[in-house]
Design a protein around this motif. Sequence first.
Motif, PDB file in Angstrom:
ATOM      1  N   SER A 291      44.722  37.836  38.498  1.00 24.65           N
ATOM      2  CA  SER A 291      44.885  36.405  38.229  1.00 24.65           C
ATOM      3  C   SER A 291      43.861  35.926  37.208  1.00 24.65           C
ATOM      4  O   SER A 291      44.194  35.178  36.273  1.00 24.65           O
ATOM      5  CB  SER A 291      44.729  35.597  39.525  1.00 24.65           C
ATOM      6  OG  SER A 291      45.763  35.898  40.431  1.00 24.65           O
ATOM      7  N   LYS A 292      42.616  36.359  37.378  1.00 22.73           N
ATOM      8  CA  LYS A 292      41.556  35.942  36.456  1.00 22.73           C
ATOM      9  C   LYS A 292      41.845  36.425  35.045  1.00 22.73           C
ATOM     10  O   LYS A 292      41.695  35.672  34.063  1.00 22.73           O
ATOM     11  CB  LYS A 292      40.216  36.480  36.932  1.00 22.73           C
ATOM     12  CG  LYS A 292      39.047  36.087  36.044  1.00 22.73           C
ATOM     13  CD  LYS A 292      37.737  36.622  36.602  1.00 22.73           C
ATOM     14  CE  LYS A 292      36.567  36.241  35.693  1.00 22.73           C
ATOM     15  NZ  LYS A 292      35.277  36.764  36.208  1.00 22.73           N
ATOM     16  N   ARG A 293      42.283  37.655  34.916  1.00 28.30           N
ATOM     17  CA  ARG A 293      42.544  38.201  33.583  1.00 28.30           C
ATOM     18  C   ARG A 293      43.781  37.588  32.945  1.00 28.30           C
ATOM     19  O   ARG A 293      43.830  37.368  31.736  1.00 28.30           O
ATOM     20  CB  ARG A 293      42.646  39.725  33.673  1.00 28.30           C
ATOM     21  CG  ARG A 293      41.265  40.356  33.661  1.00 28.30           C
ATOM     22  CD  ARG A 293      41.146  41.633  34.473  1.00 28.30           C
ATOM     23  NE  ARG A 293      39.758  42.068  34.420  1.00 28.30           N
ATOM     24  CZ  ARG A 293      38.774  41.506  35.144  1.00 28.30           C
ATOM     25  NH1 ARG A 293      39.041  40.493  35.942  1.00 28.30           N
ATOM     26  NH2 ARG A 293      37.529  41.961  35.071  1.00 28.30           N
TER      27      ARG A 293
ATOM     28  N   SER B  85      43.214  38.640  42.990  1.00 28.03           N
ATOM     29  CA  SER B  85      42.193  37.837  42.318  1.00 28.03           C
ATOM     30  C   SER B  85      41.811  38.437  40.976  1.00 28.03           C
ATOM     31  O   SER B  85      41.622  37.716  39.988  1.00 28.03           O
ATOM     32  CB  SER B  85      40.957  37.720  43.209  1.00 28.03           C
ATOM     33  OG  SER B  85      41.270  37.116  44.439  1.00 28.03           O
ATOM     34  N   TYR B  86      41.728  39.740  40.939  1.00 29.84           N
ATOM     35  CA  TYR B  86      41.341  40.444  39.710  1.00 29.84           C
ATOM     36  C   TYR B  86      42.343  40.173  38.593  1.00 29.84           C
ATOM     37  O   TYR B  86      41.964  39.778  37.476  1.00 29.84           O
ATOM     38  CB  TYR B  86      41.244  41.939  40.005  1.00 29.84           C
ATOM     39  CG  TYR B  86      40.989  42.810  38.789  1.00 29.84           C
ATOM     40  CD1 TYR B  86      39.689  43.068  38.360  1.00 29.84           C
ATOM     41  CD2 TYR B  86      42.038  43.391  38.088  1.00 29.84           C
ATOM     42  CE1 TYR B  86      39.447  43.874  37.260  1.00 29.84           C
ATOM     43  CE2 TYR B  86      41.815  44.187  36.988  1.00 29.84           C
ATOM     44  CZ  TYR B  86      40.522  44.431  36.576  1.00 29.84           C
ATOM     45  OH  TYR B  86      40.286  45.218  35.476  1.00 29.84           O
TER      46      TYR B  86
ATOM     47  N   ILE C 275      42.826  34.032  31.563  1.00 30.27           N
ATOM     48  CA  ILE C 275      42.043  34.139  30.328  1.00 30.27           C
ATOM     49  C   ILE C 275      42.958  34.480  29.158  1.00 30.27           C
ATOM     50  O   ILE C 275      42.843  33.916  28.066  1.00 30.27           O
ATOM     51  CB  ILE C 275      40.941  35.214  30.488  1.00 30.27           C
ATOM     52  CG1 ILE C 275      39.883  34.734  31.481  1.00 30.27           C
ATOM     53  CG2 ILE C 275      40.290  35.526  29.139  1.00 30.27           C
ATOM     54  CD1 ILE C 275      38.841  35.792  31.823  1.00 30.27           C
TER      55      ILE C 275
ATOM     56  N   ILE D 164      41.402  29.565  44.024  1.00 28.66           N
ATOM     57  CA  ILE D 164      39.985  29.894  44.179  1.00 28.66           C
ATOM     58  C   ILE D 164      39.556  29.945  45.642  1.00 28.66           C
ATOM     59  O   ILE D 164      38.820  30.839  46.055  1.00 28.66           O
ATOM     60  CB  ILE D 164      39.121  28.874  43.402  1.00 28.66           C
ATOM     61  CG1 ILE D 164      39.324  29.066  41.898  1.00 28.66           C
ATOM     62  CG2 ILE D 164      37.630  29.043  43.750  1.00 28.66           C
ATOM     63  CD1 ILE D 164      38.704  27.981  41.050  1.00 28.66           C
TER      64      ILE D 164
ATOM     65  N   LYS E 238      34.493  33.718  43.421  1.00 31.38           N
ATOM     66  CA  LYS E 238      33.860  32.980  42.348  1.00 31.38           C
ATOM     67  C   LYS E 238      32.999  33.894  41.495  1.00 31.38           C
ATOM     68  O   LYS E 238      32.690  33.579  40.362  1.00 31.38           O
ATOM     69  CB  LYS E 238      33.017  31.840  42.940  1.00 31.38           C
ATOM     70  CG  LYS E 238      33.869  30.796  43.657  1.00 31.38           C
ATOM     71  CD  LYS E 238      33.015  29.669  44.200  1.00 31.38           C
ATOM     72  CE  LYS E 238      33.876  28.646  44.923  1.00 31.38           C
ATOM     73  NZ  LYS E 238      33.091  27.529  45.480  1.00 31.38           N
TER      74      LYS E 238
ATOM     75  N   MET F  80      40.370  33.258  45.397  1.00 30.82           N
ATOM     76  CA  MET F  80      39.808  34.063  44.307  1.00 30.82           C
ATOM     77  C   MET F  80      38.295  33.983  44.371  1.00 30.82           C
ATOM     78  O   MET F  80      37.725  32.913  44.516  1.00 30.82           O
ATOM     79  CB  MET F  80      40.284  33.525  42.954  1.00 30.82           C
ATOM     80  CG  MET F  80      39.854  34.412  41.799  1.00 30.82           C
ATOM     81  SD  MET F  80      40.784  34.021  40.280  1.00 30.82           S
ATOM     82  CE  MET F  80      40.159  32.397  39.896  1.00 30.82           C
TER      83      MET F  80
ATOM     84  N   THR G  26      32.116  37.728  39.714  1.00 30.84           N
ATOM     85  CA  THR G  26      32.912  38.693  38.958  1.00 30.84           C
ATOM     86  C   THR G  26      33.491  39.752  39.888  1.00 30.84           C
ATOM     87  O   THR G  26      32.788  40.320  40.737  1.00 30.84           O
ATOM     88  CB  THR G  26      32.032  39.374  37.891  1.00 30.84           C
ATOM     89  OG1 THR G  26      31.492  38.360  37.042  1.00 30.84           O
ATOM     90  CG2 THR G  26      32.872  40.341  37.087  1.00 30.84           C
TER      91      THR G  26
ATOM     92  N   SER H 148      44.611  25.467  40.820  1.00 35.67           N
ATOM     93  CA  SER H 148      43.405  26.275  40.615  1.00 35.67           C
ATOM     94  C   SER H 148      42.514  26.263  41.851  1.00 35.67           C
ATOM     95  O   SER H 148      41.956  27.298  42.230  1.00 35.67           O
ATOM     96  CB  SER H 148      42.628  25.758  39.395  1.00 35.67           C
ATOM     97  OG  SER H 148      43.410  25.852  38.226  1.00 35.67           O
TER      98      SER H 148
ATOM     99  N   VAL I 204      49.107  29.278  36.786  1.00 38.24           N
ATOM    100  CA  VAL I 204      48.525  29.471  38.116  1.00 38.24           C
ATOM    101  C   VAL I 204      49.566  29.225  39.207  1.00 38.24           C
ATOM    102  O   VAL I 204      49.551  29.866  40.255  1.00 38.24           O
ATOM    103  CB  VAL I 204      47.291  28.562  38.304  1.00 38.24           C
ATOM    104  CG1 VAL I 204      46.724  28.706  39.721  1.00 38.24           C
ATOM    105  CG2 VAL I 204      46.213  28.905  37.283  1.00 38.24           C
TER     106      VAL I 204
END
Length: 453
Positions: free
Chosen positions: A321-323, A318-319, A326, A443, A3, A1, A5, A439, A381
């Motif tokens: 997963s991040k959302r 990655s997009y 959160i 990443i 780091k 992922m 944005t 995690s 995750v």
Amino acid sequence: MHKHTIRIPQEQLLFSRQYLISLILPLIAEQVLAITIGLADTMMVSQSGEAAVSGVSLVDSLSNLFIQLFGAFATGGAVISSQYLGQKNQIHASLAAKQLIYVSLFSAVALIAFGIPFRPIILRTIFGDIEGQVMRPAVHYFLFVLLSFPGLAIFNSCAALFRSMGNSKATMKVSLLMNVIHITGNAWLIFGMGLGVMGAGISTFVARSTAAIIMLVMIHKKRHPIHVDNIFAFEWRPILIKKILRIAVPSGIENSMFQIGKLSVQSLTASFGTVALAANAISSALAGFSNIPGNAIGLASITVIGQCVGAGEYRQVSYYSKRFIILVYASVFALCVPMLFLAHPLIQLFHVSEAASTLAEQVLMLNLLVSLVFWPPSFTVGNFLRATGDARFTMTISMLSMWVFRVGLSYLFASFGWGLQGVWIAMYVDWLVRGIAFSSRLINGGWKNKQVV
């Protein structure tokens, strides 16, 4: 992922916000139903006393070991089917679905053949010298739980396939019906017929079997991207089964070892006495509420990330997963904080002794605080990684963390005289270690090139 944005134009995203909402919300509703019915089940059984609650709790802990096996097959089938759908290959997705149902059903029948004649031996081997008043209801309840496994295996498999298609509403509706049958059956058989724990077992069997039949009828319909033709026309496709097992075997080993570790800890908990067993059962049931959205999002991520991997869209993995992570943190906070203030009245709903209620409240309060930080990376995750096909990594980390930290520290803390609270603290250390490992893997991109179709 990445780091930094991740920015992807909306028109290039594989899934719209509306699609994700329509996928996740029914899953949350389904999780709420499952937890609520589980609580109602425990409260109804508690009318028969602490021994009944403890007996059911022991069997549920053991049956979770087998349920994880069905869950592993379902995860394997869902990942394979999702990646095939990402490739726009509906034929292979449907063929894989049929193999998933066969493998799951065969496993359930094998468990029945082995489990029914050896129920008392299995319980004594795992939990040791259980009090007779706890063993009797446990043996009766275990019989009907075993008989319900084929229905549960089919339901879980079909539910995973519908989620792969993004149709979580279908599974929610059937789950609602299953839970209504379960709770209604409990009320009639436990209170009306006076069958106690046996009544709870019978209603579990009837509810799961009914849900399985309905799901088989639904998955047969050809209008679905994934459908199963002629389920009784047996066909064995080793290549597809191998693909499913490539995900299912590591997941199954991971989940089974995880549950065996929990059973080892449960055996330790049983040595603390009936009060600790009852407090543990109540705390576990209530703590599950704070995990509802996270579990739902984890299930949804298998569909979303699996299809992204199948389409070769690693940036979108990655997009999303991040959302997702959160969103999980926000949801855990929204549930844990109110429950900190509601813990005492909720525990009073259970008809147990004052000692069990006090211990349950102490355990639950600490759990809610720790969950705010450590739960999301440890569980959510891991699902992201499995959806990419990186199941072997999650298996290795989970097994090592479980046995070294959760089990090892439980016995160490018990020697310090920490009792039930020490067992739960050992679990939190396990969460922390797994969360860091998962995690880091996400990443640094170690999950790439794990596509399985």
